[in-house]
Write a protein that holds these residues in place. Structure first.
Motif, short mmCIF file in Angstrom:
data_model
loop_
_atom_site.label_atom_id
_atom_site.label_comp_id
_atom_site.label_asym_id
_atom_site.label_seq_id
_atom_site.Cartn_x
_atom_site.Cartn_y
_atom_site.Cartn_z
N ASN A 72 0.82 -1.22 0.00
CA ASN A 72 0.00 0.00 0.00
C ASN A 72 0.85 1.26 0.00
OD1 ASN A 72 -2.46 -1.31 -0.10
ND2 ASN A 72 -2.69 -1.36 2.11
N THR A 73 1.92 1.29 0.78
CA THR A 73 2.77 2.49 0.79
C THR A 73 3.51 2.64 -0.54
OG1 THR A 73 4.70 1.41 1.80
CG2 THR A 73 3.07 2.41 3.30
N ALA A 74 3.76 1.53 -1.24
CA ALA A 74 4.42 1.61 -2.54
C ALA A 74 3.58 2.37 -3.56
CB ALA A 74 4.72 0.21 -3.06
N LEU A 75 2.27 2.38 -3.37
CA LEU A 75 1.36 3.06 -4.29
C LEU A 75 1.25 4.56 -4.03
CD1 LEU A 75 -1.51 0.41 -4.32
CD2 LEU A 75 0.30 0.73 -6.02
N LEU A 76 1.79 5.02 -2.91
CA LEU A 76 1.71 6.45 -2.57
C LEU A 76 2.74 7.25 -3.37
CD1 LEU A 76 1.46 6.20 1.33
CD2 LEU A 76 -0.41 6.63 -0.29
N THR A 77 2.32 8.40 -3.86
CA THR A 77 3.24 9.31 -4.53
C THR A 77 4.02 10.06 -3.45
OG1 THR A 77 1.67 9.59 -6.33
CG2 THR A 77 3.38 11.27 -6.11
N PRO A 78 5.35 10.11 -3.57
CA PRO A 78 6.12 10.85 -2.56
C PRO A 78 5.64 12.30 -2.42
CG PRO A 78 7.57 9.54 -3.93
CD PRO A 78 6.21 9.49 -4.57
N GLY A 79 5.71 12.80 -1.22
CA GLY A 79 5.30 14.18 -0.95
C GLY A 79 4.60 14.30 0.38
N ARG A 80 3.93 15.43 0.54
CA ARG A 80 3.26 15.75 1.80
C ARG A 80 1.77 15.44 1.70
NH1 ARG A 80 5.16 18.46 6.01
NH2 ARG A 80 6.97 19.10 4.84
N TYR A 81 1.23 14.85 2.75
CA TYR A 81 -0.18 14.48 2.85
C TYR A 81 -0.72 15.01 4.18
CZ TYR A 81 0.52 11.02 -0.90
OH TYR A 81 0.79 10.40 -2.09
N VAL A 82 -2.02 14.92 4.36
CA VAL A 82 -2.66 15.18 5.65
C VAL A 82 -3.38 13.91 6.07
CG1 VAL A 82 -2.89 17.67 5.40
CG2 VAL A 82 -4.69 16.20 4.52
N TYR A 83 -3.53 13.72 7.36
CA TYR A 83 -4.21 12.53 7.87
C TYR A 83 -4.89 12.88 9.18
CZ TYR A 83 -1.03 11.83 11.75
OH TYR A 83 -0.35 11.99 12.93
N ASP A 84 -5.79 12.00 9.60
CA ASP A 84 -6.33 12.10 10.95
C ASP A 84 -6.76 10.71 11.41
OD1 ASP A 84 -8.84 11.70 9.74
OD2 ASP A 84 -9.58 13.69 10.21
#
Length: 111
Positions: A72-84
């Motif tokens: 799942n993390t491999a599918l993330l585009t590098p950069g900044r995100y927000v979460y909660d």
């Protein structure tokens, strides 16, 4: 008010982070009647989201584990995100945001 925490996610690696939910007096919240959920988005206004699995791992001590698999993390585009991270009480259906912040996804070299 939710705690603000910045997390780092390594692209292509497992993510595991443990959060302890405390009340205003600093005592752990008993999470027996709660469920937890968490999402990661590129911005607050993004219509698409990535789910971080939120598992209550310690009812009595207020412990929640956030996780994502390496695939799942491999599918993330590098950069900044927000979460909660929110918790829902099944007794009165109230929702509380306990943690929020930014997540920085670091790119992977090995593929």
């Amino acid at each position: 008010m939710a705690a603000y925490v910045e997390i780092t996610i390594e692209q292509g690696a497992n993510l595991t982070s443990t959060v302890t939910v405390n009340d205003n007096q600093g005592d752990a919240v008993n999470l027996t009647t709660y469920s937890a959920s968490s999402q990661l988005r590129k911005s607050y206004y993004s219509t698409s989201a990535n789910t971080m699995t939120a598992t209550i791992t310690g009812n009595a001590n207020g412990e929640i584990t956030l996780s994502m698999t390496a695939s799942n993390t491999a599918l993330l585009t590098p950069g900044r995100y927000v979460y909660d991270l929110t918790i829902r009480n099944s007794v009165d259906n109230s929702v509380t945001r306990v943690v929020e912040g930014t997540a920085v996804v670091l790119p992977s070299v090995t593929r």
